[in-house]
Design an enzyme around this catalytic site. Structure first.
Site, PDB file in Angstrom:
ATOM      1  N   ASP A  53     -51.441  17.215 -15.487  1.00  0.00           N
ATOM      2  CA  ASP A  53     -51.181  18.271 -16.263  1.00  0.00           C
ATOM      3  C   ASP A  53     -49.745  18.127 -17.238  1.00  0.00           C
ATOM      4  O   ASP A  53     -49.613  19.024 -17.758  1.00  0.00           O
ATOM      5  CB  ASP A  53     -50.751  19.367 -15.220  1.00  0.00           C
ATOM      6  N   GLN A 107     -52.137  22.872  -7.850  1.00  0.00           N
ATOM      7  CA  GLN A 107     -52.446  24.200  -8.515  1.00  0.00           C
ATOM      8  C   GLN A 107     -51.544  25.184  -8.240  1.00  0.00           C
ATOM      9  O   GLN A 107     -51.052  25.570  -7.018  1.00  0.00           O
ATOM     10  CB  GLN A 107     -53.926  24.926  -8.198  1.00  0.00           C
ATOM     11  N   LYS A 116     -63.150  23.708 -12.575  1.00  0.00           N
ATOM     12  CA  LYS A 116     -62.746  22.237 -12.946  1.00  0.00           C
ATOM     13  C   LYS A 116     -63.648  21.452 -11.996  1.00  0.00           C
ATOM     14  O   LYS A 116     -64.222  20.198 -12.605  1.00  0.00           O
ATOM     15  CB  LYS A 116     -61.268  22.264 -12.403  1.00  0.00           C
TER      16      LYS A 116
END
Ligand code: NDP
Length: 305
Positions: free
Chosen positions: A120, A97, A53
């Site tokens: 997200d 995460q 990422k």
């Protein structure tokens, strides 16, 4: 042979299309979009995702910041980190995460994210926006699947779609996006009776289960499209042999590499499908592309563009 739906090609197109939007942000005198990734502890799989990422952000000129609090962090400490990022105007998107190490309260962390920085799309506010079909960040993997279908001219409208898996991050948002695209959607899970028969009805079958090679020949109607979200690592020869029994070439590849990555769909049994996503190289590359697309969209919103 089924058509292979190439996720890398679609990812590259998505990233290329972000460039003029990034140029516009730059030309407007604005700061670059900013993404903060919080990686708690040192889960090796998460570290690889996060590294990719950050690298893709750098390539595009998106500011990214990686925070790596130790696995021993408390919920309060992670809440404080998220609050700090939430207060910084140059950070457009915050990604925490998962999975978070036990006993950190993942739900409290998620609820503490400002919905306007929830890159997200997992915050309940944004989940509500998804259900209402209002604009908001969408969960990256299902959003990537929709891009893959669209750019391969597979229109879900009027089709029967079956999603195996009902997780908050893949199965549920996937089903909702397919519904909004006018498919008739069935969601299956571990308690579904007659799973095979349900799946055989599908024109579009999405597998998001986390079990290697689970979707066998009989699950798939001839001419169906199979989207394989699963990423499973076969780490023992026994596990590799269970999927690739009798395939000397694949077993030799395992012996050379020491592991193999397979999806939830059986890699050797879907010759009668019209199209399938390969694993690796199908859905996986799209997740990061959609994360960056979400980051750019949030930056545009925050900069009033
Ligand atoms: P979860 O473990 O959260 O969910 C799995 C789902 O599969 C559950 O709903 C579960 O049902 C269902 N399931 C499990 N076993 C069966 C069974 N025997 N029959 C029917 N349904 C079953 O996984 P995720 O949704 O997070 O991930 C799914 C897969 O996708 C994993 O392989 C993961 O690695 C991969 N993934 C890939 C991404 C990418 O970028 N390509 C991103 C995210 C995930 P129940 O709810 O009843 O337990």
């Amino acid at each position: 042979m089924p058509k292979l739906l190439d996720g890398k090609a679609v990812r590259d197109r998505i990233l290329t299309e972000l460039r003029p939007r990034l140029d516009r942000i730059r030309e407007s005198g604005g700061r670059p979009p900013g993404l903060a990734v919080v990686l708690v502890g040192a889960d090796p799989a998460s570290e690889i995702y996060v590294r990719n990422k950050v690298k893709t952000c750098q390539e595009l000129g998106i500011f990214s910041e990686k925070l790596t609090p130790p696995a021993t962090s408390t919920t309060e400490e992670i809440l404080a980190i998220v609050a700090g990022l939430a207060a910084r105007p140059e950070i457009d998107g915050i990604l925490v995460q998962s999975p978070l190490p036990h006993p950190i309260d993942e739900r409290r962390i998620l609820l503490s994210l400002p919905p306007g920085k929830d890159v997200d799309g997992f915050h309940p506010y944004n989940v509500g926006q998804l259900v209402a079909n209002n604009p908001a960040p969408r969960a990256c993997t299902p959003a990537g699947v929709m891009e893959l279908l669209r750019r391969n001219e597979i229109n879900p409208s009027g089709k029967k779609a079956v999603v195996i898996g009902r997780s908050d991050i893949v199965g549920k948002p996937m089903a909702m996006l397919l519904l909004h695209a006018h498919a008739t959607v069935t969601i299956c899970h571990s308690r579904t009776s007659n799973l095979e028969a349900e799946c055989r009805q599908a024109d579009i079958l999405v597998a998001a289960i986390g079990r290697p090679g689970f979707v066998r020949r009989n699950f798939v109607k001839p001419g169906a499209v199979v989207v394989d979200v699963g990423i499973n690592r076969l780490a023992t020869r026994e596990a590799a042999a269970a999927v690739f029994a009798g395939n000397a070439e694949k077993l030799a590849e395992f012996d050379k590499k020491g592991s193999l990555i397979v999806g939830d769909a059986h890699p050797l049994e879907l010759e009668h499908a019209a199209a399938v996503t390969p694993v690796p190289g199908g859905v996986g590359p799209l997740t990061i592309a959609m994360l960056l697309a979400n980051t750019v969209a949030l930056a545009e919103q925050h900069l009033g563009l």
